[in-house]
Scaffold this motif. Structure first.
Motif, PDB file in Angstrom:
ATOM      1  N   THR A   1       0.984   2.548 -11.935  1.00  0.00           N
ATOM      2  CA  THR A   1      -0.779   2.563 -12.640  1.00  0.00           C
ATOM      3  C   THR A   1      -0.842   1.722 -12.669  1.00  0.00           C
ATOM      4  O   THR A   1      -2.528   1.564 -12.172  1.00  0.00           O
ATOM      5  CB  THR A   1       0.158   3.161 -13.488  1.00  0.00           C
ATOM      6  N   LYS A   2      -0.559   0.033 -12.175  1.00  0.00           N
ATOM      7  CA  LYS A   2      -1.199  -0.887 -12.324  1.00  0.00           C
ATOM      8  C   LYS A   2      -2.072  -0.916 -10.511  1.00  0.00           C
ATOM      9  O   LYS A   2      -1.472  -0.656  -9.955  1.00  0.00           O
ATOM     10  CB  LYS A   2      -0.050  -2.393 -11.811  1.00  0.00           C
ATOM     11  N   GLY A   3      -3.248  -1.880 -11.065  1.00  0.00           N
ATOM     12  CA  GLY A   3      -4.011  -2.467  -9.504  1.00  0.00           C
ATOM     13  C   GLY A   3      -3.475  -3.734  -8.751  1.00  0.00           C
ATOM     14  O   GLY A   3      -2.297  -3.938  -9.129  1.00  0.00           O
TER      15      GLY A   3
ATOM     16  N   GLY B   1       0.514  -1.022  -0.097  1.00  0.00           N
ATOM     17  CA  GLY B   1      -0.246  -0.135  -0.683  1.00  0.00           C
ATOM     18  C   GLY B   1       0.211   1.624   0.352  1.00  0.00           C
ATOM     19  O   GLY B   1       0.514   2.342  -0.728  1.00  0.00           O
ATOM     20  N   GLU B   2       1.698   1.335   0.347  1.00  0.00           N
ATOM     21  CA  GLU B   2       2.746   2.427   0.797  1.00  0.00           C
ATOM     22  C   GLU B   2       4.134   2.396  -0.518  1.00  0.00           C
ATOM     23  O   GLU B   2       3.502   3.568  -1.260  1.00  0.00           O
ATOM     24  CB  GLU B   2       4.153   1.900   1.758  1.00  0.00           C
ATOM     25  N   VAL B   3       3.794   1.495  -1.374  1.00  0.00           N
ATOM     26  CA  VAL B   3       4.288   1.879  -2.512  1.00  0.00           C
ATOM     27  C   VAL B   3       3.862   2.196  -3.199  1.00  0.00           C
ATOM     28  O   VAL B   3       4.122   2.858  -4.229  1.00  0.00           O
ATOM     29  CB  VAL B   3       5.141  -0.270  -3.006  1.00  0.00           C
ATOM     30  N   LEU B   4       2.007   1.657  -3.235  1.00  0.00           N
ATOM     31  CA  LEU B   4       1.616   2.066  -4.662  1.00  0.00           C
ATOM     32  C   LEU B   4       0.614   3.810  -4.315  1.00  0.00           C
ATOM     33  O   LEU B   4       0.154   4.321  -5.612  1.00  0.00           O
ATOM     34  CB  LEU B   4       0.285   0.971  -4.806  1.00  0.00           C
ATOM     35  N   ALA B   5       1.336   4.046  -3.434  1.00  0.00           N
ATOM     36  CA  ALA B   5       0.663   5.424  -3.067  1.00  0.00           C
ATOM     37  C   ALA B   5       1.937   6.594  -3.304  1.00  0.00           C
ATOM     38  O   ALA B   5       1.400   7.753  -3.616  1.00  0.00           O
ATOM     39  CB  ALA B   5       0.533   5.992  -1.697  1.00  0.00           C
ATOM     40  N   LEU B   6       2.780   5.957  -3.501  1.00  0.00           N
ATOM     41  CA  LEU B   6       4.000   6.834  -3.595  1.00  0.00           C
ATOM     42  C   LEU B   6       3.780   8.065  -5.498  1.00  0.00           C
ATOM     43  O   LEU B   6       3.415   7.513  -6.167  1.00  0.00           O
ATOM     44  CB  LEU B   6       5.172   5.623  -4.042  1.00  0.00           C
ATOM     45  N   THR B   7       4.888   8.736  -4.993  1.00  0.00           N
ATOM     46  CA  THR B   7       4.755   9.660  -6.367  1.00  0.00           C
ATOM     47  C   THR B   7       6.169  10.672  -6.649  1.00  0.00           C
ATOM     48  O   THR B   7       6.637   9.885  -5.460  1.00  0.00           O
ATOM     49  CB  THR B   7       4.184  10.763  -6.420  1.00  0.00           C
TER      50      THR B   7
ATOM     51  N   VAL C   1      -4.427  -6.374  -8.054  1.00  0.00           N
ATOM     52  CA  VAL C   1      -5.117  -7.619  -8.961  1.00  0.00           C
ATOM     53  C   VAL C   1      -3.926  -8.051  -9.744  1.00  0.00           C
ATOM     54  O   VAL C   1      -3.423  -8.707  -9.864  1.00  0.00           O
ATOM     55  CB  VAL C   1      -6.854  -8.020  -8.725  1.00  0.00           C
ATOM     56  N   GLY C   2      -4.073  -7.228 -10.568  1.00  0.00           N
ATOM     57  CA  GLY C   2      -3.083  -7.150 -11.813  1.00  0.00           C
ATOM     58  C   GLY C   2      -1.249  -7.653 -10.591  1.00  0.00           C
ATOM     59  O   GLY C   2      -0.508  -8.477 -11.586  1.00  0.00           O
ATOM     60  N   ILE C   3      -1.358  -7.419 -10.364  1.00  0.00           N
ATOM     61  CA  ILE C   3       0.366  -7.455  -9.377  1.00  0.00           C
ATOM     62  C   ILE C   3       0.384  -8.645  -8.686  1.00  0.00           C
ATOM     63  O   ILE C   3       1.534  -9.142  -9.303  1.00  0.00           O
ATOM     64  CB  ILE C   3       0.605  -6.243  -8.741  1.00  0.00           C
ATOM     65  N   ARG C   4      -0.621  -9.194  -8.359  1.00  0.00           N
ATOM     66  CA  ARG C   4      -0.453  -9.741  -7.658  1.00  0.00           C
ATOM     67  C   ARG C   4      -1.025 -11.015  -8.655  1.00  0.00           C
ATOM     68  O   ARG C   4       0.168 -12.190  -8.454  1.00  0.00           O
ATOM     69  CB  ARG C   4      -1.931  -9.970  -6.616  1.00  0.00           C
ATOM     70  N   LEU C   5      -1.454 -10.903  -9.637  1.00  0.00           N
ATOM     71  CA  LEU C   5      -1.468 -11.777 -10.836  1.00  0.00           C
ATOM     72  C   LEU C   5      -0.344 -12.036 -11.635  1.00  0.00           C
ATOM     73  O   LEU C   5       0.540 -13.466 -11.791  1.00  0.00           O
ATOM     74  CB  LEU C   5      -2.404 -11.586 -11.657  1.00  0.00           C
TER      75      LEU C   5
ATOM     76  N   THR D   1      -0.640   5.722   2.637  1.00  0.00           N
ATOM     77  CA  THR D   1      -0.813   4.366   1.917  1.00  0.00           C
ATOM     78  C   THR D   1      -1.799   4.517   1.059  1.00  0.00           C
ATOM     79  O   THR D   1      -3.028   5.802   1.229  1.00  0.00           O
ATOM     80  CB  THR D   1      -0.950   3.731   3.161  1.00  0.00           C
ATOM     81  N   PHE D   2      -1.998   3.271   0.239  1.00  0.00           N
ATOM     82  CA  PHE D   2      -2.981   3.165  -1.551  1.00  0.00           C
ATOM     83  C   PHE D   2      -3.873   2.505  -0.783  1.00  0.00           C
ATOM     84  O   PHE D   2      -3.679   1.155  -0.013  1.00  0.00           O
ATOM     85  CB  PHE D   2      -2.089   3.211  -2.440  1.00  0.00           C
ATOM     86  N   THR D   3      -5.005   2.353  -0.769  1.00  0.00           N
ATOM     87  CA  THR D   3      -6.329   1.442  -1.067  1.00  0.00           C
ATOM     88  C   THR D   3      -7.102   1.436  -1.578  1.00  0.00           C
ATOM     89  O   THR D   3      -7.439   2.415  -2.023  1.00  0.00           O
ATOM     90  CB  THR D   3      -6.990   1.154   0.161  1.00  0.00           C
TER      91      THR D   3
END
Length: 352
Positions: free
Chosen positions: A273-275, A201-207, A277-281, A223-225
């Motif tokens: 930019t990826k979500g 969540g911290e990584v996906l929130a980075l700018t 679910v896509g990251i996990r798959l 953090t991102f959710t």
């Protein structure tokens, strides 16, 4: 002084309630409500309303639920509130909704537990439901003069979160994995997770403004959710999660390469930019291609901690880098990694 009236207007089939009073602070309150089918329903509403504003424990569980969430919604993160409400709406409210909280006794809770057990819920889910019930009743003790918590006399049927064997990669395994990752965004994302120990969540929130290339530092402050199909950026769970960490040269170089794929990014542009679910798959796909041990994305955080600990990094520095509140949390999570260090300590003492 309280003025209360339960009545019917001439020709009206529905009962009405009118209340005029003052709360504990002296603030004037006036309430009118109509639409009751019976006089008894109107009188029950009247009693409930008065008890609610006077902070009395003689209110229903449903009313307490409404008051409780008015309070916690100001203090908890959106996803935490959503999770808590789900437990209440699915399990607690259907059973306790019409109970008066000062009339709930241990035997009522035992019956509730038995109903939960019939649903074949996991031990972790049972524990979460019980903890939420205990918490809201403690809230009633603190603010609504409930004499005691009936949960105190009850044996929990749920268990604490099951401790699974911690999985992580060593450096060789990670290198074997990252070698097959052919998507530059994912390559940088997985590299960042492994070499910093950040939460996903911290990584996906980075700018872009969070990475200081001159100082080689990364600023972690959000953090991102994703909730109800909406991306949400919030403050981290704890104050200690807000931190600045140093970046290794390989991470910086990979970021520079990845940043070239953006067209004139501004400081507020999100890096990834990826979500989820896509990251996990894709993570699962690359694991299969690399033929490495199966782990989940959060285990990259454990892998980073293991890398630091096995290279004799001070536990205080590890805790700070991971954003733990104190070293106790770090020791509790990674105590098994210190078994070898304990043996080394004994060997040193024996040789003195």
């Amino acid at each position: 002084m309280i003025f209360m009236s339960v009545y019917k207007e001439k020709g009206d089939k529905k009962w009405r309630v009118e209340i005029r009073t003052k709360d504990k602070t002296g603030k004037k309150i006036r309430k009118k409500k109509t639409g009751f089918d019976t006089k008894k329903q109107a009188e029950e509403f009247e009693r409930e309303f008065i008890n609610k504003i006077m902070n009395s424990s003689n209110i229903t569980f449903k009313s307490l639920y409404e008051i409780y969430f008015e309070d916690v919604e100001l203090k908890l993160k959106v996803n935490s509130i959503s999770t808590k409400k789900a437990y209440f709406r699915k399990y607690l409210l259907p059973f306790f909704e019409n109970y008066y909280i000062d009339e709930i006794v241990p035997n009522d809770i035992r019956k509730f537990q038995n109903e939960l057990i019939k649903n074949n819920l996991s031990k972790n889910t049972l524990r979460a439901i019980e903890n939420n019930l205990k918490t809201i009743l403690n809230f009633a003790i603190k603010y609504y003069d409930l004499p005691s918590n009936p949960m105190a006399k009850i044996e929990m049927v749920g268990s604490r979160k099951n401790k699974k064997k911690m999985l992580f990669w060593n450096l060789q395994e990670f290198n074997q994995f990252i070698e097959v990752v052919d998507d530059l965004e994912l390559k940088f994302l997985f590299t960042l997770l492994f070499w910093t120990g950040m939460r996903i969540g911290e990584v996906l929130a980075l700018t872009f403004k969070d990475i200081d290339l001159n100082k080689k530092k990364l600023n972690i402050n959000k953090t991102f959710t994703r909730l109800n199909k909406t991306d949400i950026i919030t403050a981290p769970k704890t104050e200690s999660s807000i931190r600045k960490i140093d970046l290794t040269e390989n991470v910086i170089n990979l970021f520079k390469e990845y940043a070239k794929t953006f067209y004139k990014p501004v400081p507020s542009t999100r890096i990834f930019t990826k979500g989820k679910v896509g990251i996990r798959l894709n993570f699962i796909k690359y694991i299969e291609q690399a033929k490495v041990k199966k782990i989940v994305i959060h285990d990259l955080r454990h892998s980073h901690a293991s890398l630091l600990i096995n290279n004799k990094v001070n536990i205080l520095a590890v805790a700070k880098r991971l954003g733990h509140e104190d070293i106790k949390m770090t020791l509790n999570t990674y105590s098994h990694l210190y078994d070898e260090e304990n043996q080394n300590m004994i060997n040193i003492l024996n040789n003195l």
